[in-house]
Design an enzyme around this catalytic site. Sequence first.
Site, PDB file in Angstrom:
ATOM      1  N   ARG A   1       0.837  -1.197   0.000  1.00 23.97           N
ATOM      2  CA  ARG A   1       0.000   0.000   0.000  1.00 23.97           C
ATOM      3  C   ARG A   1       0.876   1.253   0.000  1.00 23.97           C
ATOM      4  O   ARG A   1       1.845   1.343   0.754  1.00 23.97           O
ATOM      5  CB  ARG A   1      -0.913   0.021   1.226  1.00 23.97           C
ATOM      6  CG  ARG A   1      -1.935  -1.094   1.247  1.00 23.97           C
ATOM      7  CD  ARG A   1      -2.746  -1.035   2.538  1.00 23.97           C
ATOM      8  NE  ARG A   1      -3.711  -2.129   2.617  1.00 23.97           N
ATOM      9  CZ  ARG A   1      -4.491  -2.358   3.681  1.00 23.97           C
ATOM     10  NH1 ARG A   1      -4.401  -1.565   4.731  1.00 23.97           N
ATOM     11  NH2 ARG A   1      -5.334  -3.367   3.672  1.00 23.97           N
TER      12      ARG A   1
ATOM     13  N   ASP B   1       0.918   5.615   0.254  1.00 28.38           N
ATOM     14  CA  ASP B   1       0.172   6.682   0.901  1.00 28.38           C
ATOM     15  C   ASP B   1      -0.167   7.805  -0.069  1.00 28.38           C
ATOM     16  O   ASP B   1       0.242   7.792  -1.232  1.00 28.38           O
ATOM     17  CB  ASP B   1       0.984   7.247   2.075  1.00 28.38           C
ATOM     18  CG  ASP B   1       1.191   6.223   3.179  1.00 28.38           C
ATOM     19  OD1 ASP B   1       0.279   5.408   3.408  1.00 28.38           O
ATOM     20  OD2 ASP B   1       2.269   6.248   3.808  1.00 28.38           O
TER      21      ASP B   1
ATOM     22  N   TYR C   1      11.934   0.730  -2.470  1.00 28.96           N
ATOM     23  CA  TYR C   1      11.482   2.104  -2.603  1.00 28.96           C
ATOM     24  C   TYR C   1      12.662   3.001  -2.941  1.00 28.96           C
ATOM     25  O   TYR C   1      13.774   2.799  -2.426  1.00 28.96           O
ATOM     26  CB  TYR C   1      10.855   2.607  -1.295  1.00 28.96           C
ATOM     27  CG  TYR C   1       9.447   2.147  -1.055  1.00 28.96           C
ATOM     28  CD1 TYR C   1       8.363   2.907  -1.490  1.00 28.96           C
ATOM     29  CD2 TYR C   1       9.186   0.960  -0.376  1.00 28.96           C
ATOM     30  CE1 TYR C   1       7.057   2.487  -1.251  1.00 28.96           C
ATOM     31  CE2 TYR C   1       7.882   0.528  -0.136  1.00 28.96           C
ATOM     32  CZ  TYR C   1       6.830   1.312  -0.580  1.00 28.96           C
ATOM     33  OH  TYR C   1       5.531   0.889  -0.348  1.00 28.96           O
TER      34      TYR C   1
ATOM     35  N   ARG D   1       9.662   7.379   4.651  1.00 29.83           N
ATOM     36  CA  ARG D   1       9.638   8.834   4.829  1.00 29.83           C
ATOM     37  C   ARG D   1      10.227   9.243   6.172  1.00 29.83           C
ATOM     38  O   ARG D   1      10.858  10.304   6.292  1.00 29.83           O
ATOM     39  CB  ARG D   1       8.219   9.351   4.669  1.00 29.83           C
ATOM     40  CG  ARG D   1       7.679   9.252   3.239  1.00 29.83           C
ATOM     41  CD  ARG D   1       6.198   9.530   3.188  1.00 29.83           C
ATOM     42  NE  ARG D   1       5.886  10.845   3.734  1.00 29.83           N
ATOM     43  CZ  ARG D   1       4.647  11.223   4.080  1.00 29.83           C
ATOM     44  NH1 ARG D   1       3.630  10.375   3.926  1.00 29.83           N
ATOM     45  NH2 ARG D   1       4.439  12.423   4.571  1.00 29.83           N
TER      46      ARG D   1
END
Length: 263
Positions: free
Chosen positions: A49, A51, A109, A196
């Site tokens: 998932r 964001d 990522y 993040r």
Amino acid sequence: MRIALGIEYDGQQFCGWQKQPQRRAIQSTLDQAVSMIAGESVHTVCAGRTDTAVHALAQVVHFDTNAQRPEQAWVRGVNSHLPEDISVLWARVVDEGFHARFSALSRTYHYWLYPHSVRPAIAAHYVGWIHTPLNVDNMHRAMSYLQGEHDFSAFRSSECQAKTATRTMYEAYLVRHGVLIQLVFKANAFLHHMVRNLVGSLVDIGQGRHESEWMNTLIEQKNRTLAAPTFSPQGLYLSQIEYAEHWQLPQTQCRPYFFVNEP
């Protein structure tokens, strides 16, 4: 019949992957388009998932359907019903034992930082901007502490629903591309806002607020309040999902082609 799809999307106009009432989500948008081709209601399941405002270059989803369609129908047909900020890249018929999330071996990522005195305009939604110079050597040393199996509680959102904060980081490093800094994180799985939150602490280190060893201290203390604030989502990309070879899925690692023109 179970179908796997590879998709990419520009996340800036979405509330994230998961469908939410009265909000524009990637899942609900994709479900609607796939259902149009299937001729029945379809529910997609993703590998990871993302964001609000987070992009994906190589998201993988699966869905079950009774419809018999050629693989190209799941690509070109579905794309004809999708907005321009989502695209199906490939489709494969897979065994029912395949699961986009649970069959994944790793996720990668990439975060693209733009350290520059002036904020970007065209790239505003595609890079994380920081107005001060960054010491990339210190950041690179700090990232070495992330590799291996750790409790990443210091980088876990308070909204995270994972049963454990322990994750295995296979790779963590950075690459300079002119003024841009590419941060790469490859792990078996990630916590909510984990990347993040890591980027926020790395930027603090790059700005000289802490030494590289501070990253190791944060890992050991497992306290989210001691780490830096969550960094902006704009520069974050889900870039690769890795699966076992026997699933025979495309596993090409992608990069933002509008930033880096490399073979």
